[in-house]
Design an enzyme around this catalytic site. Structure first.
Site, mmCIF file in Angstrom:
data_model
loop_
_atom_site.group_PDB
_atom_site.id
_atom_site.type_symbol
_atom_site.label_atom_id
_atom_site.label_comp_id
_atom_site.label_asym_id
_atom_site.label_seq_id
_atom_site.Cartn_x
_atom_site.Cartn_y
_atom_site.Cartn_z
ATOM 1 N N GLY A 526 39.563 44.242 34.464
ATOM 2 C CA GLY A 526 39.097 43.142 35.297
ATOM 3 C C GLY A 526 39.285 41.813 34.610
ATOM 4 N N ARG A 527 39.375 40.773 35.418
ATOM 5 C CA ARG A 527 39.576 39.435 34.857
ATOM 6 C C ARG A 527 38.954 38.422 35.798
ATOM 7 N NH1 ARG A 527 43.266 36.880 31.305
ATOM 8 N NH2 ARG A 527 44.120 38.937 30.773
ATOM 9 N N GLY A 528 38.251 37.439 35.236
ATOM 10 C CA GLY A 528 37.639 36.402 36.042
ATOM 11 C C GLY A 528 37.592 35.095 35.290
ATOM 12 N N GLY A 531 35.806 35.536 31.795
ATOM 13 C CA GLY A 531 36.362 36.359 30.737
ATOM 14 C C GLY A 531 37.136 37.551 31.260
ATOM 15 N N VAL A 533 37.603 41.843 31.174
ATOM 16 C CA VAL A 533 36.822 43.066 31.024
ATOM 17 C C VAL A 533 37.740 44.210 30.637
ATOM 18 C CG1 VAL A 533 35.189 44.627 32.127
ATOM 19 C CG2 VAL A 533 35.245 42.229 32.813
ATOM 20 N N LYS A 547 32.997 43.150 28.361
ATOM 21 C CA LYS A 547 33.508 41.865 28.822
ATOM 22 C C LYS A 547 33.599 40.881 27.652
ATOM 23 C CE LYS A 547 32.123 38.299 32.115
ATOM 24 N NZ LYS A 547 31.122 38.049 33.152
ATOM 25 N N ASP A 641 27.618 32.885 42.589
ATOM 26 C CA ASP A 641 29.028 33.231 42.745
ATOM 27 C C ASP A 641 29.156 34.611 43.383
ATOM 28 O OD1 ASP A 641 31.738 32.783 42.660
ATOM 29 O OD2 ASP A 641 31.975 33.501 40.609
#
Length: 807
Positions: A526-528, A531, A533, A547, A641
């Site tokens: 995962g990416r946001g 950061g 994950v 993360k 968010d």
């Protein structure tokens, strides 16, 4: 003369042969047959072979003792408050002189008071062989009969007091009963046991009422994550910190896998907690590693009848009498409050005082649906037994809950309003509660100390001395706490980098440990914005999502990390991501979460893995998680968010809200309105308040939730609509606008099946038109531009569940 002397000698020998001899040798772990442990000998006690546990007489009051087992780390000679894990005679203490515990030759273990009366016994019998009472390394006191091989006649593990030790079986015949207070070890009002439906439950067994309060009584068994379909009724806390029960309830303590002393205890305040013995600079300390309730006021009976419970982190739990009532016993809040007026006087005019955000669970004398406020008032005024009522909004109309008893009252984040019926003469003096309520934990004032019926020859002198010593100790404790707080603040402010205090229970990982767990951060899942994950395998074989936060060296990265850690450390809900630990090392900032097998909701929507039933369940679960954040936490929490990327799905597609890096905490006393230093959230899901610089409240999350639900139903992104012209300028039409416009167009063309025009045709399975229609209406209400027109998340949950019931 010789014959009488011989007769007396024989008589004495017979008495000695039938009476257990004193056992005053050096401490060992066993008591042989025919021996006693006497209270008159200070060193008369048993010690486990590993030196961890001690069994002997423990002082519980003035000239009052109980035969107990405690941790040897806290020696009675050096620590007046050792950690007691078991008591034989907690409700009937013995005298400080001439009392003894004896193992008789017939196999009975007997505790006798100074007057030789039997206070407690195991009521066991041995047929043949030798006998031995042994204190095991586990803390279990076992009575063995040895006839070729040892046979257990009796063991303390089968009869727990208020504490469960690691690997101690908790069965259908077991129960943990709280103590009365920190100073009074006698049986209290709270009990952990297996109910007749095979569910592990907590019961409040008060002076006047009895009620189960855990699992939450308003939930169905399966909604609470439990199962009645078992007949073993057994639970156990293992040495690693994992608890498992036959009713499918289980948990891991926050420091799971760490080897240390642990206890699971029903505390005197009605909460279940697991403690770990942690090494600190000034010695060892019991630290809470798990607890059943993060909102302690929801525990039944904590303040007694006609009272209100409130909680904040600084002063703890507080009790206050309802206006028009006074405390019944100034030393004991469990007795609650009594009216200062005479009820049911026909000639006395009555009216109401109104208190918002109050919940009183149970004891409804009547329930009237779809009624006006004035009509509800009149019904209560005409009923002598009605002490007040709650007026709640539920499923598009208001309902009236008339109360004949005022029990289990607490300050709630839900928008409930309580109307208390009182004589009109008392109304002018009304002030809002919770301003100056008495603190529940004030030593010696609000909790009844131990009181025993043993007379001391010197009158009240010993009691006065004890009371004086208690007051001095209390003052010293307060001084030490203040000193510790001041020195801690100095240490923190003098450090180059300062961090928010992390809630007790997180495991602090080393960076090298997490680097190894992720195989040098190889597999990204995962990416946001905050950061990246990675998936990792911890040393205890648990799969984790790790993360790594970006921008950890600048102010923004640091603040996001602190916000996330301080927030998630206080949260506990089945629809919120569970966090196992963190890492702070140099510039590295990492957070360790539970791994969610099915990834994010965004990923599932993109791959079209969800059918309609799963989508509805995800909408309900997400609403429950957000309602907990907004209204049930110890502090108000805004996520800021909410979007499909931050809603994760486990192996069964149960949703869990994640990523609180952009969250904002609110102290309850300051209200919801707050200012933000920058706009937070993701375009398309952000409420209009962010753009127009209006006050930010929990309604921003409600708006985002509405957009997410519409995205699940339509299969369209929040901004992937055709462009529209507004006042001469073009912009993208939002998903909310498109849904509203489609419904309007269908209605104008007399097409009543508008739901068919907006649902995602690629979603598998048949859908219930009624359920989806209501879901769209709820989502659109959430996405109203005017924040006051949006419901709260708790109201959303109620509307969603009602829709399910109708179906």
């Amino acid at each position: 003369m010789a014959l009488p002397s011989l007769f007396c000698l024989l008589h004495l020998l017979i008495i000695l042969s039938n009476s257990p001899c004193s056992y005053s040798s050096s401490p060992s772990n066993s008591l042989p047959k025919g021996s006693s442990i006497s209270i008159d000998h200070q060193n008369d006690h048993l010690v486990s072979p590993n030196q961890v546990f001690t069994a002997g007489f423990y002082k519980v009051g003035v000239n009052a003792y109980c035969f107990s087992i405690w941790f040897s780390e806290f020696d009675l000679q050096h620590d007046k408050n050792p950690t007691v894990v078991w008591m034989a005679n907690r409700d009937v203490p013995v005298n400080g002189k001439h009392s003894k515990l004896s193992l008789y030759k017939d196999g009975n273990l007997v505790l006798k008071d100074a007057d030789n009366s039997i206070v407690w016994s195991t009521e066991t019998k041995a047929t043949n062989g030798s006998l031995s009472l042994q204190l095991e390394d586990t803390g279990n006191l076992v009575l063995y009969q040895v006839n070729g091989h040892p046979y257990v006649l009796w063991q303390s593990f089968d009869h727990p007091t208020d504490t469960l030790l690691p690997n101690q079986p908790f069965t259908r015949n077991s129960q943990l009963v709280s103590s009365r207070s920190t100073m009074n070890f006698s049986s209290g009002f709270f009990k952990l046991y297996f109910e007749n439906n095979n569910v592990l439950s907590l019961l409040y067994n008060g002076p006047e009422i009895t009620s189960v309060y855990w699992p939450e009584p308003y939930l169905k068994i399966w909604e609470a994550g439990r199962s009645t379909y078992n007949n073993s009724r057994i639970a156990k806390l293992d040495s690693n910190g994992a608890f498992n029960s036959s009713d499918k309830f289980g948990f891991f303590v926050s420091d799971f896998g760490t080897r240390r002393r642990r206890i699971m205890k029903v505390d005197y305040d009605g909460n279940i907690r697991v403690y770990g013995l942690v090494d600190q600079n000034k010695g060892k300390k019991w630290v809470v590693q798990w607890q059943a309730f993060s909102t302690p006021c929801k525990i039944h009976g904590v303040c007694g009848p006609n009272s209100l419970c409130s909680y904040d982190q600084e002063s703890g739990r507080r009790c206050t009498c309802v206006h028009g009532y006074k405390m019944k016993n100034s030393n004991d809040w469990s007795q609650g409050c009594e009216p200062i007026f005479k009820p049911c006087q026909q000639e006395v005019e009555e009216d109401y005082v109104v208190v918002p955000y109050i919940e009183y669970y149970g004891y409804d004398i009547d329930y009237i649906q779809n009624i006006t406020l004035e009509a509800c008032k009149q019904v209560c005024l005409s009923n002598c037994n009605c002490k007040g009522f709650q007026y709640k909004f539920d499923n598009s109309h208001y309902n009236c809950f008339l109360k004949n008893l005022l029990y289990n009252g607490y300050q709630s984040g839900f928008e409930n309003t309580m109307y208390f019926k009182l004589p009109k003469r008392l109304l002018p003096s009304f002030r809002q509660p919770f301003g100056n309520g008495s603190g529940y934990h004030c030593p010696g004032h609000l909790i009844m100390p131990v009181s025993r019926s043993y007379d001391v020859k010197h009158g009240k002198g010993s009691f006065v001395v004890l009371l004086s010593v208690g007051c001095v100790i209390g003052v010293l404790e307060i001084i030490l706490i203040i000193f510790f707080f001041v020195t801690t603040r100095k240490d923190l402010t003098s450090t180059a980098q300062s961090y928010f205090p992390v809630a007790p229970g997180f495991k602090r990982f080393a960076y090298a440990e997490l680097k190894k767990a992720t195989n040098n951060f190889r597999k990204e899942i995962g990416r946001g914005g905050a950061g990246v994950v990675y998936i990792g395998e911890l040393s205890d074989d648990r799969t984790a999502a790790i993360k790594v936060l970006k921008e950890a060296s600048d102010a923004q990265g640091e603040s996001e990390f602190q916000a996330e850690i301080s927030t998630i450390g206080r949260l506990n809900h089945m629809n919120l991501i569970e966090t196992w630990g963190y890492c702070v090392e140099g510039k590295h900032r990492l957070v360790v979460y539970e791994y969610m097998a099915n990834g994010s909701l965004a990923k599932s929507l993109e791959s079209n893995k969800l059918d309609w039933e799963k989508k509805v369940e995800i909408a309900i679960g997400t609403a429950k998680g957000l309602a907990y954040l907004h209204e049930e936490c110890l502090e108000w929490v805004l996520h800021c968010d909410v979007k499909p990327h931050n809603i994760l799905l486990d192996s069964d597609y149960n949703p869990k809200v994640a990523d609180f890096g952009l969250s904002k905490l609110f102290d309850r006393s300051s209200g919801e309105n707050s200012s933000f230093s920058r706009i937070r959230g993701t375009r398309g899901y952000m409420a209009p308040e962010w753009v127009f610089n209006h006050p930010i409240t929990s309604k921003v999350d409600v708006y985002s939730y509405g957009v997410v639900v519409l995205e699940m139903i339509t299969g369209k992104g929040p901004l992937q609509m055709q462009p529209i012209s507004v006042e001469g300028s073009a912009r993208d039409q939002t998903l909310v606008e498109w849904v509203r416009e489609t419904i309007r167009a269908c209605n104008e063309s007399n097409n009543r099946v508008w739901i068919q025009e907006i649902v995602d045709s690629t979603t598998c399975g048949e859908y219930d038109t009624h359920v989806l229609t209501n879901l769209v209406k709820i989502a659109l209400q959430c996405a109203e531009e005017d924040r006051d027109a949006r419901p709260s998340m708790s109201q959303v949950v109620i509307m969603l569940l009602h829709t399910e019931k109708e179906d």
